[in-house]
Design a protein around this motif. Structure first.
Motif, PDB file in Angstrom:
ATOM      1  N   LEU A 230       1.937  21.324 -48.441  1.00 36.24           N
ATOM      2  CA  LEU A 230       3.347  21.310 -49.315  1.00 36.24           C
ATOM      3  C   LEU A 230       4.264  22.349 -49.638  1.00 36.24           C
ATOM      4  CD1 LEU A 230       0.181  20.353 -52.135  1.00 36.24           C
ATOM      5  CD2 LEU A 230       1.524  19.158 -50.254  1.00 36.24           C
ATOM      6  N   GLY A 231       4.103  23.553 -48.777  1.00 33.66           N
ATOM      7  CA  GLY A 231       5.220  24.744 -49.412  1.00 33.66           C
ATOM      8  C   GLY A 231       4.905  25.756 -48.363  1.00 33.66           C
ATOM      9  N   ILE A 232       6.366  26.164 -49.301  1.00 38.56           N
ATOM     10  CA  ILE A 232       5.920  28.033 -49.029  1.00 38.56           C
ATOM     11  C   ILE A 232       5.752  29.162 -49.685  1.00 38.56           C
ATOM     12  CG2 ILE A 232       7.530  27.841 -46.473  1.00 38.56           C
ATOM     13  CD1 ILE A 232      10.069  28.583 -48.314  1.00 38.56           C
ATOM     14  N   SER A 233       5.332  30.174 -49.502  1.00 35.52           N
ATOM     15  CA  SER A 233       4.682  31.434 -50.852  1.00 35.52           C
ATOM     16  C   SER A 233       4.989  32.692 -50.623  1.00 35.52           C
ATOM     17  CB  SER A 233       3.708  30.786 -51.275  1.00 35.52           C
ATOM     18  OG  SER A 233       3.431  31.753 -52.640  1.00 35.52           O
ATOM     19  N   LEU A 234       5.209  33.182 -51.564  1.00 36.30           N
ATOM     20  CA  LEU A 234       5.556  34.724 -50.926  1.00 36.30           C
ATOM     21  C   LEU A 234       4.180  35.459 -51.656  1.00 36.30           C
ATOM     22  CD1 LEU A 234       7.123  36.781 -49.762  1.00 36.30           C
ATOM     23  CD2 LEU A 234       8.346  37.759 -51.866  1.00 36.30           C
ATOM     24  N   LEU A 235       3.084  36.087 -50.463  1.00 36.64           N
ATOM     25  CA  LEU A 235       2.263  36.689 -51.125  1.00 36.64           C
ATOM     26  C   LEU A 235       1.571  37.831 -50.506  1.00 36.64           C
ATOM     27  CD1 LEU A 235      -0.256  34.179 -51.479  1.00 36.64           C
ATOM     28  CD2 LEU A 235       0.784  35.056 -52.935  1.00 36.64           C
ATOM     29  N   PRO A 236       1.237  38.750 -50.579  1.00 34.79           N
ATOM     30  CA  PRO A 236       0.736  39.897 -50.076  1.00 34.79           C
ATOM     31  C   PRO A 236       0.079  39.784 -48.786  1.00 34.79           C
ATOM     32  CG  PRO A 236      -0.156  40.319 -52.422  1.00 34.79           C
ATOM     33  CD  PRO A 236       0.130  38.771 -52.445  1.00 34.79           C
ATOM     34  N   TYR A 237       0.256  40.265 -47.638  1.00 35.80           N
ATOM     35  CA  TYR A 237      -0.040  40.759 -46.158  1.00 35.80           C
ATOM     36  C   TYR A 237      -1.868  40.530 -46.113  1.00 35.80           C
ATOM     37  CZ  TYR A 237      -1.875  41.381 -41.608  1.00 35.80           C
ATOM     38  OH  TYR A 237      -1.991  41.778 -40.414  1.00 35.80           O
ATOM     39  N   SER A 238      -2.168  41.797 -47.755  1.00 36.54           N
ATOM     40  CA  SER A 238      -3.815  42.010 -47.187  1.00 36.54           C
ATOM     41  C   SER A 238      -4.464  40.482 -48.347  1.00 36.54           C
ATOM     42  CB  SER A 238      -3.954  43.329 -48.571  1.00 36.54           C
ATOM     43  OG  SER A 238      -3.216  42.802 -49.999  1.00 36.54           O
ATOM     44  N   VAL A 239      -4.289  39.713 -48.759  1.00 35.76           N
ATOM     45  CA  VAL A 239      -4.171  38.503 -49.535  1.00 35.76           C
ATOM     46  C   VAL A 239      -4.387  37.711 -48.249  1.00 35.76           C
ATOM     47  CG1 VAL A 239      -4.408  36.767 -50.695  1.00 35.76           C
ATOM     48  CG2 VAL A 239      -4.017  38.781 -51.796  1.00 35.76           C
ATOM     49  N   ILE A 240      -3.389  37.260 -47.280  1.00 35.07           N
ATOM     50  CA  ILE A 240      -3.088  36.449 -46.397  1.00 35.07           C
ATOM     51  C   ILE A 240      -3.615  36.678 -45.112  1.00 35.07           C
ATOM     52  CG2 ILE A 240      -1.993  35.064 -47.648  1.00 35.07           C
ATOM     53  CD1 ILE A 240      -0.530  36.796 -44.977  1.00 35.07           C
ATOM     54  N   ALA A 241      -4.010  37.986 -44.265  1.00 35.73           N
ATOM     55  CA  ALA A 241      -4.454  38.226 -43.605  1.00 35.73           C
ATOM     56  C   ALA A 241      -5.475  37.952 -42.218  1.00 35.73           C
ATOM     57  CB  ALA A 241      -4.318  39.787 -43.143  1.00 35.73           C
ATOM     58  N   LYS A 242      -6.463  37.809 -43.119  1.00 33.33           N
ATOM     59  CA  LYS A 242      -7.958  36.930 -42.515  1.00 33.33           C
ATOM     60  C   LYS A 242      -7.473  35.252 -41.957  1.00 33.33           C
ATOM     61  CE  LYS A 242     -11.006  35.058 -44.904  1.00 33.33           C
ATOM     62  NZ  LYS A 242     -12.385  34.906 -45.756  1.00 33.33           N
ATOM     63  N   HIS A 243      -6.230  34.793 -43.151  1.00 30.25           N
ATOM     64  CA  HIS A 243      -6.150  33.091 -42.630  1.00 30.25           C
ATOM     65  C   HIS A 243      -4.987  33.785 -41.190  1.00 30.25           C
ATOM     66  CE1 HIS A 243      -7.541  32.440 -46.685  1.00 30.25           C
ATOM     67  NE2 HIS A 243      -6.955  32.934 -46.373  1.00 30.25           N
ATOM     68  N   LEU A 244      -3.670  34.377 -41.244  1.00 30.67           N
ATOM     69  CA  LEU A 244      -3.167  34.734 -39.985  1.00 30.67           C
ATOM     70  C   LEU A 244      -4.069  34.825 -38.915  1.00 30.67           C
ATOM     71  CD1 LEU A 244      -0.220  37.284 -41.719  1.00 30.67           C
ATOM     72  CD2 LEU A 244      -0.101  34.586 -41.545  1.00 30.67           C
ATOM     73  N   GLN A 245      -5.122  35.693 -38.940  1.00 33.57           N
ATOM     74  CA  GLN A 245      -5.841  35.978 -37.455  1.00 33.57           C
ATOM     75  C   GLN A 245      -6.085  34.713 -36.792  1.00 33.57           C
ATOM     76  OE1 GLN A 245      -8.298  39.085 -39.296  1.00 33.57           O
ATOM     77  NE2 GLN A 245      -6.712  40.515 -39.307  1.00 33.57           N
ATOM     78  N   GLU A 246      -6.692  33.801 -38.106  1.00 33.94           N
ATOM     79  CA  GLU A 246      -7.717  32.527 -37.906  1.00 33.94           C
ATOM     80  C   GLU A 246      -6.610  31.152 -37.504  1.00 33.94           C
ATOM     81  OE1 GLU A 246      -9.858  31.581 -41.379  1.00 33.94           O
ATOM     82  OE2 GLU A 246     -11.542  33.259 -41.232  1.00 33.94           O
ATOM     83  N   GLY A 247      -5.391  31.446 -37.973  1.00 33.69           N
ATOM     84  CA  GLY A 247      -3.931  30.785 -37.628  1.00 33.69           C
ATOM     85  C   GLY A 247      -3.726  29.454 -38.182  1.00 33.69           C
ATOM     86  N   THR A 248      -4.500  29.530 -39.762  1.00 24.81           N
ATOM     87  CA  THR A 248      -4.671  28.894 -40.515  1.00 24.81           C
ATOM     88  C   THR A 248      -3.191  28.490 -41.637  1.00 24.81           C
ATOM     89  OG1 THR A 248      -5.536  29.475 -42.839  1.00 24.81           O
ATOM     90  CG2 THR A 248      -6.378  27.720 -40.677  1.00 24.81           C
ATOM     91  N   LEU A 249      -2.027  29.898 -41.266  1.00 24.83           N
ATOM     92  CA  LEU A 249      -1.455  30.171 -41.848  1.00 24.83           C
ATOM     93  C   LEU A 249      -0.424  30.720 -41.077  1.00 24.83           C
ATOM     94  CD1 LEU A 249      -2.257  31.636 -45.483  1.00 24.83           C
ATOM     95  CD2 LEU A 249      -1.101  29.368 -45.098  1.00 24.83           C
ATOM     96  N   LYS A 250       0.885  30.978 -40.746  1.00 23.35           N
ATOM     97  CA  LYS A 250       2.360  31.534 -40.414  1.00 23.35           C
ATOM     98  C   LYS A 250       2.756  32.135 -41.142  1.00 23.35           C
ATOM     99  CE  LYS A 250       4.257  28.919 -37.210  1.00 23.35           C
ATOM    100  NZ  LYS A 250       5.076  28.327 -36.202  1.00 23.35           N
ATOM    101  N   GLN A 251       3.441  33.089 -40.870  1.00 25.70           N
ATOM    102  CA  GLN A 251       3.701  34.599 -41.422  1.00 25.70           C
ATOM    103  C   GLN A 251       5.550  34.186 -40.647  1.00 25.70           C
ATOM    104  OE1 GLN A 251       2.589  38.848 -40.384  1.00 25.70           O
ATOM    105  NE2 GLN A 251       4.765  39.494 -41.638  1.00 25.70           N
ATOM    106  N   HIS A 252       6.157  34.467 -41.885  1.00 24.69           N
ATOM    107  CA  HIS A 252       8.216  34.510 -41.077  1.00 24.69           C
ATOM    108  C   HIS A 252       8.608  35.679 -42.046  1.00 24.69           C
ATOM    109  CE1 HIS A 252       7.205  30.022 -40.088  1.00 24.69           C
ATOM    110  NE2 HIS A 252       6.488  30.540 -41.161  1.00 24.69           N
ATOM    111  N   SER A 253       9.373  36.425 -40.759  1.00 27.71           N
ATOM    112  CA  SER A 253      10.887  37.232 -41.454  1.00 27.71           C
ATOM    113  C   SER A 253      11.349  37.094 -41.827  1.00 27.71           C
ATOM    114  CB  SER A 253      11.077  38.379 -40.330  1.00 27.71           C
ATOM    115  OG  SER A 253       9.382  39.192 -39.435  1.00 27.71           O
ATOM    116  N   LEU A 254      12.208  37.087 -42.452  1.00 27.52           N
ATOM    117  CA  LEU A 254      13.637  37.264 -43.331  1.00 27.52           C
ATOM    118  C   LEU A 254      14.384  38.232 -43.721  1.00 27.52           C
ATOM    119  CD1 LEU A 254      12.839  33.714 -45.975  1.00 27.52           C
ATOM    120  CD2 LEU A 254      14.678  33.840 -43.065  1.00 27.52           C
TER     121      LEU A 254
END
Length: 286
Positions: A230-254
């Motif tokens: 539905l969109g994008i967000s800016l959140l602390p890495y500690s909150v979404i680390a598990k989701h990144l590891q599980e592959g349900t979210l993608k991290q981007h650098s700008l």
């Protein structure tokens, strides 16, 4: 001017009605009116505007209310000091940002309650702005907020440093330009959230206006909607680390996005701190 009269004044100010104050204090309405008139005569000023719906404080009335609340807070503090045996017990109300509460606090609270079982620990979540006001208004004993916080009545201690990351759903193409963000919906917390403010400041610096903003009250709501595309967000890495590891979210650098933010623990600058809060602060230091 005595404490009894100040209590009557405080009650009328809080309720905005002499008749309601009379019912709460179980006094005759005429006695309440007389006490307010005597107080106004003694101070040589008008404390209330009278209207058909009740009363409203004048500027001088608001000023007196501030001092009145300080007087009663000091009396309560004095009682606590006199009765204090330095054993952590009783209520302790801690405020926190939603993200900090979700990731950082469960282990801390569990250890604290194991060490001090007589403390009635309560957690209230809200934005940094709400938590700061909660501490200043004596609604919270302390709070975890995004800092730094510069206020003459508050003490702050750094406890964590969060890395903020831009996230999308797992199938989103790489984001390499600010233009890739402009067409996406921003999923953020309500106004007053420091992470949202940092996101919006960065967009403003890049001279970009978001296409659409959706507000959420919980971190789970944001994460769920980001993963659904539905969109994008800016959140602390500690909150979404598990989701990144599980592959349900993608991290981007700008470029130009400074994603570091300190989490501070704040409490009122007072000469007396209750033992339960002192032990909580000591635990944070460790």
């Amino acid at each position: 001017m005595d404490l009894h009269t100040l209590k009557i004044f405080q009650t009328v100010a809080r309720l905005g009605s002499i008749s309601q104050a009379a019912r709460e204090l179980q006094y005759a309405q005429s006695n309440i009116t007389l006490k307010i008139q005597q107080l106004e005569t003694e101070l040589q000023t008008t404390l209330f505007y009278r209207h058909n719906r009740g009363t409203a404080l004048t500027a001088k009335g608001s000023m007196l209310l501030t001092y009145t609340e300080k007087i009663f807070d000091l009396i309560e503090e004095t009682k606590n000091v006199m009765n204090d045996d330095q054993t952590p017990k009783g209520p302790l109300i801690i405020g926190s940002m939603e993200t900090t509460a979700a990731v950082r606090l469960p282990a801390l609270f569990s250890k604290y309650l194991k060490d001090y079982p007589d403390v009635d620990l309560t957690l209230k979540t809200g934005s940094t702005e709400e938590n700061v006001q909660g501490v200043l208004q004596y609604e919270l004993d302390g709070a975890f907020v995004a800092g730094p916080i510069n206020h003459p009545d508050l003490i702050q201690k750094e406890v964590f440093e969060e890395e903020l990351v831009l996230i999308t759903d797992k199938d989103h193409p790489p984001i390499s330009s600010i233009k890739d963000v402009q067409t996406r919906t921003l999923l953020v917390f309500h106004k007053g959230c420091a992470y949202r403010e940092k996101f919006e400041q960065w967009l403003h610096q890049e001279k970009m206006i978001p296409n659409k903003i959706m507000e959420f009250g919980t971190v789970d709501g944001i994460i769920g909607c980001v993963s659904a595309g539905l969109g994008i967000s800016l959140l602390p890495y500690s909150v979404i680390a598990k989701h990144l590891q599980e592959g349900t979210l993608k991290q981007h650098s700008l470029p130009n996005l400074n994603g570091n933010m300190k989490t501070m623990f704040i409490f009122r600058k007072e000469t007396y701190l209750q033992p339960s809060l002192l032990k909580f602060i000591d635990m944070l230091k460790k």
